[in-house]
Design a protein around this motif. Structure first.
Motif, PDB file in Angstrom:
ATOM      1  N   GLN A 165       0.823  -1.214   0.000  1.00  0.00           N
ATOM      2  CA  GLN A 165       0.000   0.000   0.000  1.00  0.00           C
ATOM      3  C   GLN A 165       0.853   1.259   0.000  1.00  0.00           C
ATOM      4  O   GLN A 165       0.456   2.283  -0.573  1.00  0.00           O
ATOM      5  N   THR A 168       2.065   1.608  -3.627  1.00  0.00           N
ATOM      6  CA  THR A 168       1.019   2.035  -4.558  1.00  0.00           C
ATOM      7  C   THR A 168       0.497   3.433  -4.255  1.00  0.00           C
ATOM      8  O   THR A 168      -0.196   4.038  -5.081  1.00  0.00           O
ATOM      9  N   ALA A 170      -1.545   4.048  -1.678  1.00  0.00           N
ATOM     10  CA  ALA A 170      -2.819   3.954  -0.968  1.00  0.00           C
ATOM     11  C   ALA A 170      -2.695   4.458   0.470  1.00  0.00           C
ATOM     12  O   ALA A 170      -3.583   5.152   0.976  1.00  0.00           O
ATOM     13  N   SER A 171      -1.601   4.132   1.128  1.00  0.00           N
ATOM     14  CA  SER A 171      -1.418   4.563   2.513  1.00  0.00           C
ATOM     15  C   SER A 171      -1.345   6.078   2.615  1.00  0.00           C
ATOM     16  O   SER A 171      -1.930   6.701   3.514  1.00  0.00           O
ATOM     17  N   GLN A 173      -2.659   8.221   0.528  1.00  0.00           N
ATOM     18  CA  GLN A 173      -3.978   8.771   0.237  1.00  0.00           C
ATOM     19  C   GLN A 173      -4.888   8.701   1.455  1.00  0.00           C
ATOM     20  O   GLN A 173      -5.651   9.628   1.732  1.00  0.00           O
ATOM     21  N   TYR A 190     -11.613   5.136   6.904  1.00  0.00           N
ATOM     22  CA  TYR A 190     -10.480   5.010   5.982  1.00  0.00           C
ATOM     23  C   TYR A 190      -9.458   4.011   6.525  1.00  0.00           C
ATOM     24  O   TYR A 190      -8.879   3.219   5.769  1.00  0.00           O
ATOM     25  N   LEU A 194      -8.182   0.454   4.785  1.00  0.00           N
ATOM     26  CA  LEU A 194      -6.766   0.154   4.562  1.00  0.00           C
ATOM     27  C   LEU A 194      -6.401  -1.206   5.165  1.00  0.00           C
ATOM     28  O   LEU A 194      -5.693  -2.009   4.533  1.00  0.00           O
ATOM     29  N   GLN A 197      -7.969  -4.127   3.257  1.00  0.00           N
ATOM     30  CA  GLN A 197      -7.244  -4.374   2.011  1.00  0.00           C
ATOM     31  C   GLN A 197      -5.974  -5.175   2.279  1.00  0.00           C
ATOM     32  O   GLN A 197      -5.610  -6.067   1.502  1.00  0.00           O
ATOM     33  N   ASP A 277     -10.419  -3.897  -3.633  1.00  0.00           N
ATOM     34  CA  ASP A 277     -10.764  -2.483  -3.552  1.00  0.00           C
ATOM     35  C   ASP A 277     -11.744  -2.256  -2.415  1.00  0.00           C
ATOM     36  O   ASP A 277     -12.951  -2.104  -2.612  1.00  0.00           O
ATOM     37  N   PHE A 279     -11.904   0.313  -0.613  1.00  0.00           N
ATOM     38  CA  PHE A 279     -12.278   1.732  -0.544  1.00  0.00           C
ATOM     39  C   PHE A 279     -13.541   2.026  -1.324  1.00  0.00           C
ATOM     40  O   PHE A 279     -14.207   3.035  -1.091  1.00  0.00           O
TER      41      PHE A 279
END
Length: 282
Positions: A165, A168, A170-171, A173, A190, A194, A197, A277, A279
């Motif tokens: 993450q 990518t 993601a963390s 974000q 959120y 995370l 995922q 996904d 999120f």
């Protein structure tokens, strides 16, 4: 779970024997940290940093690590499983670079502050390291998790998922979204996404473990069930009940038992990171 004889990549830093676990305040401080570790499995590095300001430094005396010795089955397990997880992600994610796994006892310095065993396993995005006190396996069993090798591997794969993450974005974000969130409950959603995922990514690894290792690392009958038992035991609702408190969904940071089991299963059933996904459900 089959793993003995599997390829070892050497991506493990052995800090056992450093003797850095002393905490000011004695048992009370340890109990507080234990509560944090249990309720925030895979602890947020920001929390680690806050705790760090209350702790002393690591002791100076360091003994030689035990990695590589025949009797160090636990260290070999971490090396073999970590190597296999890396092999899976190299095939699944372009530009994947492996993290380092640090094995320690009691306490150690990290790029995210001072880490202590009572916090449980965690990933630090600052130094791209997974931190693990092997004594956590016993604590996990006390919480109702499985003692099976796959349950331990699931925990490790979850932390590697946080590394994915970070790679990518993601963390990062999620961190920005939490800073802009209108409430603590919104920010927690959120965090839950995370963490779920990362559970799903652990399932993706499990599905692809055998293919990535030529069968040297592979699940056996009952392994997935052991992983689901552990995921269920460390759900936020299960931990809140075990702690004698009220189940408070708005305070969840890692997801309920049912959610953790669901996403671990989804990752395993699909073997595809694109199916993770979490999120999309926020």
């Amino acid at each position: 779970m089959r793993w003995q004889g599997g390829r070892r990549g050497g991506g493990v830093e052995d800090r056992r024997g450093m003797g850095g676990g002393a905490v000011a305040g004695g048992g009370i401080g340890v109990l507080v940290l234990a509560a944090i570790g249990y309720f925030v499995f895979g602890i947020d590095p920001n929390t680690t940093q806050q705790v760090a300001s209350q702790l002393g430094g690591v002791g100076q005396a360091e003994q030689q690590g035990r990695m590589g010795t025949p009797e160090d089955q636990a260290g070999q397990f971490v090396d073999v499983i970590g190597t296999n997880i890396n092999d899976v992600w190299k095939a699944k994610l372009n530009g994947y670079t492996p993290p380092t796994t640090v094995i320690y006892e009691q306490g150690t310095t990290t790029g995210c502050g001072y880490g202590q065993s009572a916090m449980g396993p965690f990933y630090c995005p600052t130094d791209h390291r997974v931190y693990l006190d092997l004594g956590f396996w016993g604590e996990m069993e006390k919480l109702g998790g499985s003692s099976a090798d796959f349950a331990k591997a699931y925990v490790l794969a979850h932390e590697y998922g946080h590394h994915v993450q970070t790679l990518t974005g993601a963390s990062q974000q999620v961190q920005r979204a939490q800073q802009q969130a209108g409430s603590k409950a919104e920010g927690n959603r959120y965090s839950v996404a995370l963490e779920l995922q990362a559970d799903c990514y652990a399932g993706v690894w499990a599905r692809n473990a055998s293919a990535a290792s030529g069968g040297q690392v592979a699940l056996e009958p009952g392994d997935l069930e052991a992983g689901m038992k552990t995921a269920q035991a460390i759900g936020d609702d299960a931990l809140q009940r075990r702690g004698g408190g009220r189940v408070s969904p708005e305070s969840f940071t890692h997801g309920s038992s049912a959610q953790r089991v669901e996403w671990l299963q989804r990752g395993y059933q699909t073997g595809d990171p694109a199916a993770c996904d979490t999120f999309a459900q926020l």
